[in-house]
Design a protein around this motif. Structure first.
Motif, PDB file in Angstrom:
ATOM      1  N   GLN A  26      -4.619  -2.203  -3.911  1.00  0.00           N
ATOM      2  CA  GLN A  26      -3.938  -2.249  -5.194  1.00  0.00           C
ATOM      3  C   GLN A  26      -4.709  -3.142  -6.148  1.00  0.00           C
ATOM      4  O   GLN A  26      -5.477  -4.010  -5.735  1.00  0.00           O
ATOM      5  CB  GLN A  26      -2.500  -2.755  -5.037  1.00  0.00           C
ATOM      6  CG  GLN A  26      -1.602  -1.833  -4.235  1.00  0.00           C
ATOM      7  CD  GLN A  26      -0.125  -2.087  -4.496  1.00  0.00           C
ATOM      8  OE1 GLN A  26       0.271  -2.381  -5.623  1.00  0.00           O
ATOM      9  NE2 GLN A  26       0.684  -1.978  -3.449  1.00  0.00           N
ATOM     10  N   ALA A  90       0.624  -7.743  -4.815  1.00  0.00           N
ATOM     11  CA  ALA A  90       0.784  -6.902  -3.627  1.00  0.00           C
ATOM     12  C   ALA A  90       0.227  -7.586  -2.380  1.00  0.00           C
ATOM     13  O   ALA A  90       0.814  -7.476  -1.295  1.00  0.00           O
ATOM     14  CB  ALA A  90       0.095  -5.558  -3.850  1.00  0.00           C
ATOM     15  N   GLU A  95       1.901  -5.907   0.778  1.00  0.00           N
ATOM     16  CA  GLU A  95       1.899  -4.493   0.424  1.00  0.00           C
ATOM     17  C   GLU A  95       0.494  -3.960   0.173  1.00  0.00           C
ATOM     18  O   GLU A  95       0.331  -2.786  -0.158  1.00  0.00           O
ATOM     19  CB  GLU A  95       2.765  -4.273  -0.822  1.00  0.00           C
ATOM     20  CG  GLU A  95       4.230  -4.636  -0.595  1.00  0.00           C
ATOM     21  CD  GLU A  95       5.037  -4.652  -1.884  1.00  0.00           C
ATOM     22  OE1 GLU A  95       4.425  -4.465  -2.959  1.00  0.00           O
ATOM     23  OE2 GLU A  95       6.259  -4.859  -1.824  1.00  0.00           O
TER      24      GLU A  95
END
Length: 435
Positions: A26, A90, A95
Motif C-alpha cells: 500500500q 497500513a 494491513e
C-alpha cells in the motif's frame, strides 16, 4: 479415531498448500499506479513464474496480480495506491507487508511504527528510483519558468491572475494532489513550507497525477504539479530556487538531484519483512528493476557518464574537468547535520564502484569534487567540502576504488539558494568525474 484425525490433518495441509502466497503493498499513487505493478510483473518473470495476470481491484487505484511460481504455487499481490501516508498507516495496522512512498517517512511516523524496527536504516528505507515534481501548465501558456517563491505565492492564492506574471490569460486555476499524496507532501515541503504558505482552499484536488495532468492539459488557465512520469502532454516549466539557475526536470538533473523539486521514491520494509517483500525490493534495486523504473518514465539510479559543457564562469579546476573528463550521473549527499552518507549514497557507492570496475577505471581515473554552503569563517566552506569528498573516497576505497584526486570547491557553483536549510543541504554534495 486415528484415521479421521489423520484425514483431518491431511485436509488442513492440502488447504494450506492451496492458499496463495500473499503480498500486500500500500502507499504512493505515483509508484502504485503503474511502476509498482510493472516491477511486480518483472520480478515474477525473473523468477520464471507463469500464468501472470493483472486485473483492477474492487476500488479505483487498486490492482491485483496473480501468478504461479516455478513450483506451481499460487501467488497473489495486492496493490493499493491511495497515497504515501496510507502505506505507513497500513503497515502500522498490519494491513500491508511493504509501504511505497514518494516522500521520506516522517519522524512521527517512524516513532509510531517503531515496533516494526527502525524504518530509517538502510535495510528498511530503500530508494528505488528518482522523480521530479513537474510544474505543469497548458501547452499554449508562453511562460518559461518560475521561482519557488513565485510558486508559493501562486499556490497560496497571493498571486491570482496570470497578468501578474506577465501572461495575458486571466484568472489562475490551481490543481493539486490530495493531502494523502507524497507528491503533495513533497511540494508542500519544498515550496509552501519554506515560505510559510498554505495551499489555497480553492485549489482542485486529485488522488491521481494522471487525472490532474489531463485536466491541466485541457485548461488554458491552469497550473498544477505532478510526477514527471505523468505529465502527458502538458507543458513543463523550469524552476529556480534562490541563486540557483532555472532548471527543467531533465533526467540528468533529476538523477543528480540538482533539479529543485527532485525527490526520491521509496520502499519501506519492516525488520521482519516477508521474503516476498524483501525479494521485490532486491529486484527493484537490480539493473533489471532499474530498467523498469526508467521505462515507466521515472529516473533510474544506474550510473552513466555524461559530458558537461565548459563555461567561462566555472572555477579553473572545474572547467578543466569539463574539458577533459565526464561527470557521473550521481551526486553523493549526506545525512542532515552529519558527515555520514545517507542511505541512497551508501548504495550509490556500490553502483559507482561497479561502474568503474566495468569501465576499467578502478585505479586513478576518478576525481571527487566536494561542494558546500557559505560559512562565516574564511576557508571553512572549502575545508568542509573537501572533508565530504574525503568521506566518499573512504567508502569507495572499501570497494576497491583508488581515487586520483579529491578537491573541495566550497560554496562555488551552488545548485540552490542558501537562505533556506533545504537549499544548503542540496548544495552540500560530492560529484564524481572520470577520465
Amino acid at each position: 479415531m486415528l484415521r479421521p484425525l489423520l484425514s483431518l490433518l491431511l485436509l488442513l495441509t492440502l488447504s494450506a498448500q492451496a492458499e496463495p502466497a500473499h503480498l500486500r503493498i500500500q502507499g504512493s499513487n505515483t509508484i502504485g499506479a503503474a511502476l509498482l505493478p510493472a516491477l511486480v510483473q518483472g520480478q515474477l518473470w525473473a523468477q520464471q513464474a507463469t500464468d501472470i495476470q493483472q486485473v483492477p481491484g474492487a476500488v479505483a487505484n487498486e490492482t491485483v496480480i496473480t501468478a504461479r511460481d516455478a513450483q506451481g504455487q499460487a501467488l497473489r499481490i495486492d496493490v493499493a495506491a491511495h497515497g504515501s501516508s496510507t502505506g505507513f498507516t497500513a503497515l502500522g495496522r498490519g494491513e500491508a507487508d511493504l509501504a511505497a512512498a514518494s516522500r521520506p517517512i516522517t519522524e512521527a511516523e517512524a516513532v509510531r511504527l517503531k515496533a516494526l524496527g527502525d524504518l530509517r536504516v538502510a535495510s528498511a528505507e530503500q530508494v528505488i528510483g528518482l522523480d521530479g515534481v513537474a510544474v505543469i501548465v497548458h501547452p499554449d501558456n508562453p511562460l518559461p519558468q518560475l521561482t519557488t517563491t513565485q510558486l508559493a505565492q501562486i499556490f497560496s492564492g497571493q498571486v491570482q491572475r496570470w497578468e501578474q506574471l506577465g501572461v495575458a490569460a486571466g484568472a489562475i486555476h490551481l490543481y493539486a494532489r490530495d493531502d494523502r499524496s507524497g507528491t503533495f507532501e513533497t511540494f508542500k515541503a519544498l515550496v509552501l513550507d519554506p515560505h510559510q504558505a498554505t495551499l489555497d482552499a480553492h485549489a482542485q484536488r486529485f488522488e491521481s497525477s494522471e487525472a490532474l495532468a489531463a485536466q491541466v492539459s485541457s485548461d488554458r488557465q491552469a497550473i498544477g504539479f505532478s510526477s514527471l512520469a505523468a505529465v502527458h502532454g502538458a507543458k513543463v516549466l523550469a524552476v529556480a530556487e534562490g541563486e540557483g539557475p532555472a532548471m527543467l526536470p531533465d533526467r540528468p538533473l533529476v538523477a543528480s538531484e540538482d533539479y529543485p523539486l527532485s525527490r526520491r521514491l521509496y520502499f519501506y520494509l519492516p525488520a521482519n519483512a516477508k521474503p516476498q517483500a524483501r525479494a521485490l525490493a532486491d529486484f527493484a534495486q537490480s539493473p533489471a528493476g532499474q530498467a523498469i523504473v526508467a521505462a515507466q518514465g521515472f529516473v533510474s539510479q544506474q550510473v552513466q557518464a555524461q559530458p558537461v559543457p565548459a563555461q567561462a564562469g566555472m572555477p579553473p579546476r572545474y572547467r578543466s574537468l569539463a574539458q577533459q573528463a565526464q561527470r557521473l550521473s550521481v551526486n553523493f549527499r549526506f545525512q542532515e547535520g552529519s558527515a555520514s552518507l545517507d542511505n541512497k549514497a551508501l548504495r550509490d557507492v556500490q553502483r559507482v564502484a561497479e561502474y568503474l570496475r566495468q569501465a576499467g577505471k578502478l585505479q586513478s581515473k576518478a576525481v571527487l569534487v566536494g561542494f558546500g554552503d557559505p560559512k562565516e569563517t574564511p576557508g571553512r566552506a572549502a575545508l568542509l567540502s573537501r572533508l565530504r569528498a574525503q568521506a566518499v573516497r573512504r567508502e569507495l576505497a572499501r570497494d576497491g576504488v583508488e581515487v586520483l584526486e579529491v578537491t573541495g570547491m566550497g560554496d562555488e557553483l551552488p545548485v540552490a539558494g542558501n537562505d533556506l536549510e533545504q537549499g544548503r543541504l542540496r548544495n552540500r554534495r560530492v560529484e564524481v568525474w572520470v577520465y
